[in-house]
Design a protein around this motif. Structure first.
Motif, PDB file in Angstrom:
ATOM      1  N   VAL A  59       0.702  -0.990   0.069  1.00  0.00           N
ATOM      2  CA  VAL A  59      -0.045   0.008  -0.120  1.00  0.00           C
ATOM      3  C   VAL A  59       0.880   1.234  -0.097  1.00  0.00           C
ATOM      4  O   VAL A  59       0.605   2.210  -0.603  1.00  0.00           O
ATOM      5  CB  VAL A  59      -1.034  -0.087   1.365  1.00  0.00           C
ATOM      6  N   TYR A  81       0.644   3.594  -3.249  1.00  0.00           N
ATOM      7  CA  TYR A  81      -0.459   4.619  -3.122  1.00  0.00           C
ATOM      8  C   TYR A  81       0.293   5.729  -2.460  1.00  0.00           C
ATOM      9  O   TYR A  81      -0.494   6.984  -2.186  1.00  0.00           O
ATOM     10  CB  TYR A  81      -1.540   4.622  -2.198  1.00  0.00           C
ATOM     11  N   LYS A  89      -3.406  -5.385  -6.878  1.00  0.00           N
ATOM     12  CA  LYS A  89      -3.239  -4.032  -7.502  1.00  0.00           C
ATOM     13  C   LYS A  89      -2.413  -3.619  -8.774  1.00  0.00           C
ATOM     14  O   LYS A  89      -1.549  -4.181  -8.539  1.00  0.00           O
ATOM     15  CB  LYS A  89      -3.065  -2.860  -6.554  1.00  0.00           C
ATOM     16  N   ILE A 113      -1.053  -0.836 -11.560  1.00  0.00           N
ATOM     17  CA  ILE A 113      -1.098   0.291 -11.737  1.00  0.00           C
ATOM     18  C   ILE A 113      -0.453   0.413 -13.106  1.00  0.00           C
ATOM     19  O   ILE A 113       0.857   0.196 -13.451  1.00  0.00           O
ATOM     20  CB  ILE A 113      -0.309   1.131 -10.777  1.00  0.00           C
TER      21      ILE A 113
END
Length: 303
Positions: free
Chosen positions: A15, A19, A211, A213
């Motif tokens: 995370v 992020y 995730k 990206i």
């Protein structure tokens, strides 16, 4: 409970990297890794991950302390003549933009002790977008995987702004050039590109949090850098180019050869270890660099 601490730490670290560098999230990483290590003080992998986490935050004394624990529990092997020859044999053919401002100042080749793969850690003088980040370098990596019996290259992986790029064409080309892969280097930011990079859609994958990206491609980076670098008026960038001047065709011109074998022969920074950031930090470089992930294909738990 032990696994839960390490798993929570891994997820928090993902995370944190995915992020943005949130100090609250970072504290969760450290807290969970420390709790796990209190229960299992000789866990090499998580001493390493704790050191890596500290390194990301530039808490260098704490990072170095963890790296030392890693290398005490799993000592590296200093390079033999055979290792030096192996690193030289597979050293990539590096090509930069003729307008490249920064020099390649160091090269550390880390040979994996169990898997047939070498990490070529490239250290440029700086990154055009980060003059004030307290890292007097720009760390990039090219990994070369090979078949131990035939000697043929079997995999080529490059670090490109957190994404890992790989193409079959790069492997074929390397074997046509005596097992030396052609790697192109982006102007200013030094993202490393394998042959036929134009056909790729770069993205970074954070498996622990499921995730993906998307990463800006070369055309998008040209659009930004041809207008301005990020900090054109920073005092430390006073003598730097303020933007890339030229067309996109000029931007993707990779005609300046940088001979890595010469740098390897001169500095002999070659070592065998599973823990590249640890050995680079404790054995080779006396300046800080921003650490990158380690092995592109083999999870650390399995190596």
């Amino acid at each position: 409970m032990l696994g839960n601490y390490f798993e929570k730490g891994d997820k928090s670290l993902s995370v944190y990297e995915a992020y943005g560098r949130n100090p609250i999230i970072f504290n969760r990483v450290i807290e969970n890794y420390k709790k796990g290590l209190k229960l299992q003080p000789k866990n090499i992998l998580y001493h390493y991950r704790l050191g890596y986490a500290y390194h990301l935050m530039r808490r260098l004394m704490e990072a170095s302390s963890e790296y030392e624990k890693v290398l005490k529990l799993d000592p590296p092997c200093l390079a033999s003549e055979t290792d030096l020859k192996l690193a030289s044999k597979y050293a990539p053919r590096l090509f930069a933009n003729p307008k490249e401002f920064f020099k390649l100042k160091d090269l550390v080749a880390v040979i994996h002790p169990k898997q047939p793969i070498i990490a070529y850690n490239l250290f440029w003088e700086d990154d055009i977008d980060y003059p004030g980040d307290n890292d007097p370098s720009d760390h990039e990596i090219v990994w070369i995987e090979f078949d131990q019996k035939s000697g043929e290259v079997t995999g080529i992986y490059t670090y490109f702004h957190m994404a890992i790029l790989s193409t079959e064409e790069a492997v074929s080309d390397a074997n046509l050039h005596h097992q030396r892969a052609r790697i192109n280097v982006q102007w200013g930011e030094h993202g490393s590109l394998p042959l036929r990079w134009e056909e790729l859609h770069p993205e970074v994958i954070f498996e622990k949090i499921s995730k993906r990206i998307k990463i800006k491609n070369m055309a998008q980076r040209y659009q930004e850098l041809s207008k301005s670098i990020k900090s054109p008026f920073h005092p430390l960038a006073k003598d730097w180019p303020k933007k890339f001047t030229g067309s996109y065709k000029d931007f993707i011109n990779f005609s300046k050869n940088i001979e890595l074998r010469r740098l390897l022969k001169k500095k002999k920074m070659v070592i065998t270890s599973k823990w590249p950031n640890a050995v680079i930090n404790r054995y080779f470089l006396n300046y800080n660099y921003f650490p990158k992930r380690q092995w592109p294909k083999y999870p650390m738990e399995e190596t």
